[in-house]
Design an enzyme around this catalytic site. Structure first.
Site, PDB file in Angstrom:
ATOM      1  N   ARG A  56       0.844  -1.197   0.000  1.00  7.17           N
ATOM      2  CA  ARG A  56       0.000   0.000   0.000  1.00  7.17           C
ATOM      3  C   ARG A  56       0.884   1.253   0.000  1.00  7.17           C
ATOM      4  NH1 ARG A  56      -1.804   1.093   4.815  1.00  7.17           N
ATOM      5  NH2 ARG A  56      -2.859  -0.894   5.128  1.00  7.17           N
ATOM      6  N   TYR A 108     -14.678  19.401 -13.672  1.00  8.49           N
ATOM      7  CA  TYR A 108     -15.307  18.107 -13.934  1.00  8.49           C
ATOM      8  C   TYR A 108     -16.431  17.888 -12.902  1.00  8.49           C
ATOM      9  CZ  TYR A 108     -15.856  13.053 -13.664  1.00  8.49           C
ATOM     10  OH  TYR A 108     -16.390  11.787 -13.592  1.00  8.49           O
ATOM     11  N   ASP A 180      -5.665  20.988 -12.161  1.00  9.82           N
ATOM     12  CA  ASP A 180      -6.026  19.760 -12.875  1.00  9.82           C
ATOM     13  C   ASP A 180      -5.556  19.940 -14.319  1.00  9.82           C
ATOM     14  OD1 ASP A 180      -7.286  17.773 -14.373  1.00  9.82           O
ATOM     15  OD2 ASP A 180      -9.084  17.758 -13.124  1.00  9.82           O
ATOM     16  N   LYS A 205      -7.120   9.311 -18.657  1.00 10.79           N
ATOM     17  CA  LYS A 205      -7.315  10.053 -19.901  1.00 10.79           C
ATOM     18  C   LYS A 205      -6.040  10.044 -20.752  1.00 10.79           C
ATOM     19  CE  LYS A 205     -11.420  10.724 -18.255  1.00 10.79           C
ATOM     20  NZ  LYS A 205     -11.416  10.846 -16.838  1.00 10.79           N
TER      21      LYS A 205
HETATM   22  C1  PLP Z   1     -10.689  16.942 -15.965  1.00 13.21           C
HETATM   23  C2  PLP Z   1     -10.976  15.720 -15.133  1.00 13.21           C
HETATM   24  N1  PLP Z   1     -10.453  15.631 -13.892  1.00 13.21           N
HETATM   25  C3  PLP Z   1     -10.679  14.558 -13.103  1.00 13.21           C
HETATM   26  C4  PLP Z   1     -11.470  13.499 -13.537  1.00 13.21           C
HETATM   27  C5  PLP Z   1     -11.705  12.325 -12.636  1.00 13.21           C
HETATM   28  O1  PLP Z   1     -10.919  11.236 -13.022  1.00 13.21           O
HETATM   29  P1  PLP Z   1     -11.321   9.697 -12.869  1.00 13.21           P
HETATM   30  O2  PLP Z   1     -12.474   9.442 -13.768  1.00 13.21           O
HETATM   31  O3  PLP Z   1     -10.065   8.971 -13.268  1.00 13.21           O
HETATM   32  O4  PLP Z   1     -11.663   9.464 -11.439  1.00 13.21           O
HETATM   33  C6  PLP Z   1     -12.022  13.548 -14.813  1.00 13.21           C
HETATM   34  C7  PLP Z   1     -12.866  12.455 -15.293  1.00 13.21           C
HETATM   35  O5  PLP Z   1     -13.524  12.556 -16.320  1.00 13.21           O
HETATM   36  C8  PLP Z   1     -11.773  14.687 -15.637  1.00 13.21           C
HETATM   37  O6  PLP Z   1     -12.300  14.797 -16.859  1.00 13.21           O
END
Ligand code: PLP
Length: 405
Positions: A56, A108, A180, A205
């Site tokens: 972990r 998001y 982000d 992504k």
């Molecule tokens: C810009 C962005 N940040 C964070 C996330 C969250 O990621 P995850 O789906 O891997 O939990 C997403 C998911 O679509 C996203 O588009």
């Protein structure tokens, strides 16, 4: 905690993408980092081990990924998580009840949901503001503000935040800037160079790029902050398995190549969409008609494959979504295959209808993630999908004006 190999840092981006954080495996010299499928590590005697005790806290496959992405972002430390959301959740554990976070209003939907529906219940406070203008961030700062969190370009409205401006405002108020960077990837945007303190990604992504795993990663420069996050990672345990780490690590080797093609296809398709719909209906940061194009050019070196279009009604959106064949109707983005989605009912369904209207996430909004297929095939696919598109009703004011003529 994981620290980049200093000797990796001087290489060019593509060389880092392929090699950073990875060394031939000592037993046989395997060039690919093995998938260390183990939960624990044998200790030679009490208190004597090879630096690994329990998986972990640390796993060599995961560490290779963490070092690799940290090098790509120009950070010093990397922390991989089991999802992008697991990553944001663990980052928020750096803070405590009573702390205030200023967050972009168009992030998001899952990030908004985590803050608004869960973390608020633990006494954390959030202000959601339009971060396109750093003055709005400034106005929302309180004496308890500990962080400013922005997503740029934003999902799905492609709004751009001035990272340098946001960093200045955050730091003036004694807060961290968290970015982000999922949409742009480190190929096109390097938030640490603009003053960010923490950068994170949904590795699901572009970093992985093949739509075959879920993951997140946070990158940091500051040793003290990194130590606190390592403690949280181990204590809260939202870590990825070794195979998912390996898949993401394999993905980053071609990140620079894929991003070039996403970007080329994004530009071609955005231009085609402008011809079809008019510039005001196409949101792509690479278009000169994008209201923040100049800012995007200053802080990004490419624009990627994310485009949103306003089709006016859900009926018109459904017409296109139903007819695509090369694009697939699905949530997510950033994979080699092109995807198309309907944010209001998919990725941003957890944002209240009122808030969606306020932001502009309408029922007619469609988001495209342009993959790396041949641009001609993608355009031909959209040509067919747009065929027979019902006429757009004039906007209300216009309708009344026409009726009175
Ligand atoms: C810009 C962005 N940040 C964070 C996330 C969250 O990621 P995850 O789906 O891997 O939990 C997403 C998911 O679509 C996203 O588009």
């Amino acid at each position: 905690m994981t620290r980049v190999f200093d000797e990796d840092l001087n290489a060019g981006f593509g060389t880092k993408a392929v090699h950073a954080g990875q060394r031939p495996e000592p037993l046989a010299g395997a060039i690919m980092t093995p998938v260390y499928l183990t939960s624990t590590y044998v200790q030679e005697e009490l208190g004597k081990n090879k630096g690994y005790e329990y998986a972990r806290g640390k796993n060599p496959t995961r560490e290779a990924l963490e070092r690799n992405v940290a090098a790509l972002e120009g950070a010093r430390h990397g922390f991989a998580f089991s999802s992008g959301m697991g990553c944001v959740d663990s980052l928020m554990k750096l803070f405590r009840s009573g702390d205030h976070i200023v967050c972009g209003e168009n992030v998001y939907g899952g990030t908004f949901r985590l803050f608004d529906k869960i973390l608020k219940n633990f006494g954390m406070e959030f202000s959601f503001v339009d971060t396109r203008d750093p003055k709005n961030i400034d106005a929302a700062m309180t004496k308890n503000t500990r962080a400013v969190l922005v997503e740029t370009p934003s999902n799905p409205l492609m709004r751009v935040t001035d990272l340098k401006g946001a960093a200045e405002v955050a730091h003036k108020g004694g807060a961290l800037l968290i970015v982000d960077n999922t949409f742009a990837s480190p190929v096109f945007q390097r938030p640490f160079e603009h003053g960010a303190d923490i950068v994170y990604h949904s590795t699901t992504k572009y970093l992985n790029g093949h739509s075959d795993m879920i993951g997140g990663i946070a990158l940091l420069k500051d040793d003290g902050l990194a130590e606190r996050l390592q403690f949280i990672l181990n204590a809260a345990g939202a870590v990825p398995g070794p195979f998912d780490s390996w898949l993401a690590l394999r993905g980053t080797k071609t990140l620079h190549l894929r991003m070039r093609q996403h970007d080329a296809n994004g530009r071609t398709i955005a231009r085609w969409l402008v011809d079809k719909l008019g510039a005001e209906s196409v949101m792509y940061v690479g278009l000169p008609s994008h209201p923040q194009h100049e800012l995007a050019r200053r802080q990004m070196s490419g624009f990627g494959g994310m485009i949103s279009i306003e089709l006016g009604t859900k009926e018109r959106a459904a017409h296109v979504l139903k007819r695509v064949r090369v694009f697939s109707l699905a949530e997510s983005l950033g994979g080699v295959e092109s995807l198309i989605s309907h944010p209001a009912t998919m990725t941003h369904a957890s944002v209240s209808p009122d808030m969606r209207v306020k932001l502009g996430i309408t029922d007619g909004l469609v988001r495209l993630s342009c993959g790396v297929e041949e641009a001609d095939d993608l355009v031909a696919d959209l040509e067919k999908a747009f065929d027979g598109l019902p006429k757009r009703e004039p906007a209300r004011g216009k309708r009344e004006e026409m009726a009175s003529r």
